[in-house]
Scaffold this motif. Structure first.
Motif, PDB file in Angstrom:
ATOM      1  N   ASP A  50       0.903  -1.145  -0.044  1.00 46.30           N
ATOM      2  CA  ASP A  50      -0.064  -0.054   0.115  1.00 46.30           C
ATOM      3  C   ASP A  50       0.965   1.216   0.092  1.00 46.30           C
ATOM      4  O   ASP A  50       0.441   2.301  -0.605  1.00 46.30           O
ATOM      5  N   GLU A  62       3.650   1.363  -1.431  1.00 42.70           N
ATOM      6  CA  GLU A  62       4.344   1.661  -2.790  1.00 42.70           C
ATOM      7  C   GLU A  62       3.116   2.179  -3.638  1.00 42.70           C
ATOM      8  O   GLU A  62       3.334   2.995  -4.604  1.00 42.70           O
ATOM      9  N   ARG A  63       1.946   1.654  -3.521  1.00 40.32           N
ATOM     10  CA  ARG A  63       0.763   1.968  -4.206  1.00 40.32           C
ATOM     11  C   ARG A  63       0.645   3.599  -4.059  1.00 40.32           C
ATOM     12  O   ARG A  63       0.351   4.304  -5.164  1.00 40.32           O
ATOM     13  N   THR A  97       0.992   6.372  -7.065  1.00 40.20           N
ATOM     14  CA  THR A  97      -0.158   7.271  -7.385  1.00 40.20           C
ATOM     15  C   THR A  97      -0.010   8.622  -7.269  1.00 40.20           C
ATOM     16  O   THR A  97      -0.235   9.660  -8.132  1.00 40.20           O
ATOM     17  N   VAL A 114      -3.259   4.135  -8.504  1.00 39.07           N
ATOM     18  CA  VAL A 114      -3.100   2.624  -8.367  1.00 39.07           C
ATOM     19  C   VAL A 114      -3.840   2.205  -7.155  1.00 39.07           C
ATOM     20  O   VAL A 114      -3.736   2.796  -5.970  1.00 39.07           O
ATOM     21  N   ALA A 125      -5.866   0.722  -3.994  1.00 42.19           N
ATOM     22  CA  ALA A 125      -5.507   0.074  -3.087  1.00 42.19           C
ATOM     23  C   ALA A 125      -6.802  -1.078  -2.666  1.00 42.19           C
ATOM     24  O   ALA A 125      -8.057  -0.282  -2.554  1.00 42.19           O
ATOM     25  N   GLU A 137       0.775  -9.368  -5.032  1.00 43.20           N
ATOM     26  CA  GLU A 137       1.674  -8.723  -4.280  1.00 43.20           C
ATOM     27  C   GLU A 137       2.969  -9.813  -3.850  1.00 43.20           C
ATOM     28  O   GLU A 137       3.853  -9.452  -3.747  1.00 43.20           O
ATOM     29  N   GLY A 148       5.344  -2.678  -9.797  1.00 46.06           N
ATOM     30  CA  GLY A 148       4.466  -2.210  -8.911  1.00 46.06           C
ATOM     31  C   GLY A 148       2.970  -1.608  -9.807  1.00 46.06           C
ATOM     32  O   GLY A 148       1.866  -2.140  -9.471  1.00 46.06           O
ATOM     33  N   ARG A 149       3.549  -0.921 -10.918  1.00 46.92           N
ATOM     34  CA  ARG A 149       2.454  -0.514 -11.723  1.00 46.92           C
ATOM     35  C   ARG A 149       1.622  -1.956 -12.483  1.00 46.92           C
ATOM     36  O   ARG A 149       0.543  -2.058 -12.397  1.00 46.92           O
ATOM     37  N   LEU A 200       0.636  -4.400  -8.892  1.00 45.67           N
ATOM     38  CA  LEU A 200      -0.054  -4.006  -7.722  1.00 45.67           C
ATOM     39  C   LEU A 200      -1.585  -3.367  -7.951  1.00 45.67           C
ATOM     40  O   LEU A 200      -2.050  -2.962  -7.149  1.00 45.67           O
ATOM     41  N   SER A 201      -1.649  -3.220  -9.471  1.00 46.68           N
ATOM     42  CA  SER A 201      -2.861  -2.841  -9.797  1.00 46.68           C
ATOM     43  C   SER A 201      -3.914  -3.840  -9.727  1.00 46.68           C
ATOM     44  O   SER A 201      -3.403  -4.979  -9.503  1.00 46.68           O
TER      45      SER A 201
END
Length: 408
Positions: free
Chosen positions: A63, A65-66, A70, A76, A78, A98, A185-186, A189-190
């Motif tokens: 979160d 990193e999101r 962002t 992105v 959460a 994750e 992450g993009r 984590l999306s």
């Protein structure tokens, strides 16, 4: 010159991006070690009680990193908390993505961040080497990647030439490295396909509720201002005019005095009414634009304030008004609560978002729960589908980062 400023701004932003990514990569590396210990201890039954806390730690780092991604680009979204129970948590699609992201960011993201931040350090070290080479041992004090012995200024100038190469590499490679660091992450984590829409609907529902709350609070503020201020002044004008009318025949001098008081009360009512109108949509935004309006706020601020506005194309009036009110409330908080000696307001446009950053060097410790006006700012921002990030550790400094969508 504008091209140079743009390149410097891109480079500084990329370095900040890499530094933030290095921080989350260090956290991810710690969680990765934790997960490996849990995995190795699980066959003996020792690690199973620690598995679910490890997944919650993973969600917390993901979160962060999101939130970082962002701030530097498209949002992105959460998910909510990790599902209860180890089996349900493992089956959660967000947790699986994750877990795939964790080693990539914990290892690759860390190495990319270290390398990217080392490039400008090498450039500064080698470029300045002719200034201090005399103070180091020629055999042991050479900069990194310098293979020749440095005994003279000519040798040191060749080191400076190498520094120019590092500088070129920094300008060319650091933005690319920032994108490489953010790519896992993009991608991972999306939200998984099909879940993005439901999360977006939930976020818009919460945003709509915040907008309605902000609208209700604004209406109550306007009603209170009219009731407690302007209405009382107008009542006083009516009373004074009635008294002047009754005194006109008996005591003309007294009637003139009362009429003067009525005129003063009417002027005060007009002043308060103008204040209420400015609180709805400040006319200064139409007259002077956002930059001029913020300069006016800075000039009237009790704490020395510096304003930097870099917005080439004006945004919608409602967005500029929100940015204006955010800065006004933030400066009020700085004066009342921070004990700062200086505050900086920076406004810039990044693609389709207007970014407002307010920094002060005060004592820090700002907390929305203590009713310092931050809740009202957050409601205003979220009503426009914007985001507010507050960093205020005890001892300071305090940074308020606000993003508002402003179209293409």
């Amino acid at each position: 010159m504008s091209w140079l400023r743009a390149r410097v701004r891109v480079l500084v932003g990329a370095l900040e991006h890499l530094a933030g990514g290095l921080g989350t990569a260090a956290l991810a590396f710690g969680v990765l070690l934790w997960a490996l210990v849990v995995a190795l201890a699980s066959p003996a039954g020792v690690g199973l009680p620690l598995a679910h806390p490890a997944l919650r730690g993973l969600r917390a780092v993901a979160d962060r990193e999101r939130a970082r991604l962002t701030r530097w680009g498209p949002a992105v979204l959460a998910p909510g908390p990790v599902p209860g129970g180890l089996r349900a948590a493992i089956q959660d699609p967000f947790v699986r993505r994750e877990l795939a992201w964790l080693p990539l960011h914990g290892l690759l993201g860390f190495l990319v961040g270290v390398f990217g931040l080392a490039l400008p350090l090498y450039a500064v070290q080698d470029l300045t080497f002719p200034l201090w080479y005399r103070f180091v041992d020629p055999d042991q004090g050479r900069p990194s990647f310098v293979l020749w012995r440095v005994d003279s200024l000519a040798d040191a100038l060749w080191v400076a030439v190498l520094g120019l190469g590092w500088l070129v590499a920094t300008v060319a490679a650091v933005p690319l490295l920032a994108r490489v660091q953010a790519a896992p992450g993009r991608r991972l984590l999306s939200p998984p396909p099909g879940i993005d829409l439901s999360l977006r609907v939930a976020e818009l529902t919460a945003t709509r509720a915040a907008a309605l709350d902000a609208h209700a609070v604004e209406l109550r503020r306007i009603e209170r201002s009219l009731h407690d201020g302007t209405q009382n002044r107008l009542v006083a004008v009516t009373v004074l005019l009635g008294a002047a009318r009754r005194a006109r025949q008996r005591d003309p001098a007294r009637a003139d005095e009362i009429l003067g008081q009525a005129q003063d009360a009417a002027e005060q009512a007009l002043g308060e009414l103008r204040t209420v109108v400015r609180g709805i949509l400040p006319p200064v935004l139409d007259d002077r634009g956002l930059s001029g309006a913020l300069d006016g706020l800075a000039a009237s601020c009790a704490v020395p304030c510096r304003v930097v506005v870099d917005v080439s194309v004006r945004c919608a009036a409602s967005v500029e008004a929100t940015a204006y009110f955010v800065v006004a409330e933030a400066l009020t908080n700085v004066v009342k609560h921070s004990g700062a000696s200086e505050v900086t307001v920076a406004v810039r446009r990044e693609r389709e978002r207007l970014v407002v950053v307010v920094d002060d060097d005060g004592r820090g410790g700002a907390d929305e729960a203590r009713g310092s006006g931050l809740t009202g700012i957050r409601r205003r921002v979220e009503a426009f589908d914007g985001r507010l990030t507050l960093t205020s550790p005890p001892g300071g400094p305090t940074r308020m980062w606000v993003e508002l969508p402003c179209g293409s």
